[in-house]
Design a protein around this motif. Structure first.
Motif, PDB file in Angstrom:
ATOM      1  N   SER A 114      43.178   5.972 -88.529  1.00  0.00           N
ATOM      2  CA  SER A 114      43.523   4.574 -88.279  1.00  0.00           C
ATOM      3  C   SER A 114      42.304   3.708 -87.975  1.00  0.00           C
TER       4      SER A 114
ATOM      5  N   LEU B  90      42.115  -0.411 -87.268  1.00  0.00           N
ATOM      6  CA  LEU B  90      43.046  -1.535 -87.110  1.00  0.00           C
ATOM      7  C   LEU B  90      42.577  -2.458 -85.988  1.00  0.00           C
TER       8      LEU B  90
ATOM      9  N   GLY C 183      41.854   1.676 -83.250  1.00  0.00           N
ATOM     10  CA  GLY C 183      42.392   2.776 -84.043  1.00  0.00           C
ATOM     11  C   GLY C 183      41.611   4.033 -83.714  1.00  0.00           C
TER      12      GLY C 183
ATOM     13  N   SER D  78      39.965   5.162 -94.470  1.00  0.00           N
ATOM     14  CA  SER D  78      41.180   4.590 -93.918  1.00  0.00           C
ATOM     15  C   SER D  78      41.747   3.597 -94.920  1.00  0.00           C
TER      16      SER D  78
ATOM     17  N   ASP E  24      46.741  -2.929 -90.354  1.00  0.00           N
ATOM     18  CA  ASP E  24      47.528  -2.355 -89.258  1.00  0.00           C
ATOM     19  C   ASP E  24      47.096  -2.919 -87.907  1.00  0.00           C
TER      20      ASP E  24
ATOM     21  N   TYR F  24      47.685  -2.339 -83.337  1.00  0.00           N
ATOM     22  CA  TYR F  24      48.126  -1.556 -82.177  1.00  0.00           C
ATOM     23  C   TYR F  24      48.233  -2.514 -81.003  1.00  0.00           C
TER      24      TYR F  24
ATOM     25  N   ALA G 234      52.187   1.401 -81.893  1.00  0.00           N
ATOM     26  CA  ALA G 234      51.197   1.550 -82.952  1.00  0.00           C
ATOM     27  C   ALA G 234      51.856   1.267 -84.299  1.00  0.00           C
TER      28      ALA G 234
ATOM     29  N   ALA H  68      50.942   1.595 -87.782  1.00  0.00           N
ATOM     30  CA  ALA H  68      50.012   2.157 -88.763  1.00  0.00           C
ATOM     31  C   ALA H  68      50.727   2.417 -90.077  1.00  0.00           C
TER      32      ALA H  68
ATOM     33  N   LEU I 203      48.523   2.491 -93.323  1.00  0.00           N
ATOM     34  CA  LEU I 203      47.797   3.757 -93.475  1.00  0.00           C
ATOM     35  C   LEU I 203      48.729   4.835 -94.013  1.00  0.00           C
ATOM     36  N   GLU I 204      49.938   4.894 -93.477  1.00  0.00           N
ATOM     37  CA  GLU I 204      50.893   5.899 -93.934  1.00  0.00           C
ATOM     38  C   GLU I 204      51.266   5.683 -95.394  1.00  0.00           C
TER      39      GLU I 204
ATOM     40  N   ASN J  37      47.583   9.692 -87.052  1.00  0.00           N
ATOM     41  CA  ASN J  37      48.217   8.562 -87.717  1.00  0.00           C
ATOM     42  C   ASN J  37      48.393   8.832 -89.205  1.00  0.00           C
TER      43      ASN J  37
END
Length: 299
Positions: free
Chosen positions: A10, A12, A39, A59, A93, A95, A109, A111, A114-115, A146
């Motif tokens: 991550s 972010l 992140g 990332s 992303d 947080y 969070a 994220a 990213l996923e 993450n």
């Protein structure tokens, strides 16, 4: 020349609200709100940079205004960010955390980008920029939870990081289960807190090892090649084939907690790269983490 280090996970914006007041559900108190680059992967990279190392980041960051601003800040810190996957259709992303007098009150969070980017962030490990299937990257690779469990499983089984010195962090207790595919990896070092260790051990709520030392030994016994467990201001421990030992962190006034575990992990990596081993490297990492949570080290 600095050893090659990748920080994968991550990257972010951290939005952190801090107040000196004790808070509970529904509290509404005065404080300060800040937005900082964050992140897990980026926190680790920023700490490594403070030790004079030059990590690269893998990332996903959006091509939105927030993403452009984040990349500009990262580049200004001297970190290599040209290998980050920039998405036209995924937002950057974020947080968000609330910290009070007792530490972390709550955090969320986000994220999801990213996923969704999934294995696209690993392209430099496959196309020759950092490695290829027949010539995999062989430096240090710090991974965080993450990443999806599916991607972590592919990393565990695939060739891209088969020769790397893997350093693995869960990101949060809610994501620690994602690390299961890597638990038996022969080249992985895990960095978890006591709560995360208990979850990895599948302990019942309120049960499990009572100390960092016991938890580290238990995880090593379950197949982890090497594991470090922290327990806030009480202790930290390391277990590996040579045995298990623990150390107490310096006593400090806590000014912040977000990023403390990432700072500890990066400081331990840096200590080992300096040639420190065993208890010496653990004590160095604890000292750096204590300076961070006390506010002595800048974010």
């Amino acid at each position: 020349m600095d050893p090659a280090i990748l920080c994968i996970g991550s990257v972010l914006w951290d939005v952190i609200g801090r107040s000196p007041s004790a808070m509970g559900l529904g509290s509404d108190v005065p404080g300060r709100i800040s937005r900082l680059p964050g992140g897990v992967a980026l926190n680790i990279a920023m700490t490594l940079r403070r030790f004079g190392l030059a990590p690269a980041l893998l990332s996903a960051v959006g091509r939105d205004d927030e993403g452009d601003a984040l990349i500009a800040e990262i580049a200004g810190l001297g970190l290599r960010c040209d290998l980050i996957y920039r998405s036209d259709d995924l937002p950057t992303d974020r947080y968000m955390a609330i910290e009070g007098a007792g530490g972390l009150v709550a955090a969320v969070a986000d994220a999801h980008s990213l996923e969704r980017a999934d294995a696209r962030i690993l392209a430099p490990l496959k196309d020759g920029r950092l490695g290829a299937p027949d010539a995999p990257f062989d430096g240090i690779a710090a991974l965080d939870g993450n990443l999806t469990e599916g991607l972590l499983a592919r990393i565990a089984q695939g060739p891209w990081l088969a020769r790397a010195d893997l350093r693995v962090a869960p990101a949060s207790p809610g994501k620690v289960a994602r690390l299961q595919p890597l638990l038996s990896h022969p080249r992985a070092t895990f960095y978890v807190n006591l709560e995360e260790a208990r979850l990895l051990l599948n302990a019942a709520p309120g049960a499990g090892p009572a100390t960092a030392l016991a938890a580290a030994a238990a995880l090593h016994g379950r197949g982890a090649a090497r594991v470090l467990v922290t327990d806030g201001g009480r202790s930290a421990a390391l277990a590996d084939p040579q045995g298990a030992f623990d150390a107490a962190p310096p006593a400090v006034m806590v000014a912040r907690v977000t990023g403390a575990g990432d700072t500890f992990m990066a400081a331990h990596i840096a200590a080992e790269l300096r040639g420190e081993q065993g208890p010496a490297a653990l004590r160095s990492a604890l000292a750096t983490a204590a300076s961070y949570v006390s506010g002595e080290v800048a974010s």
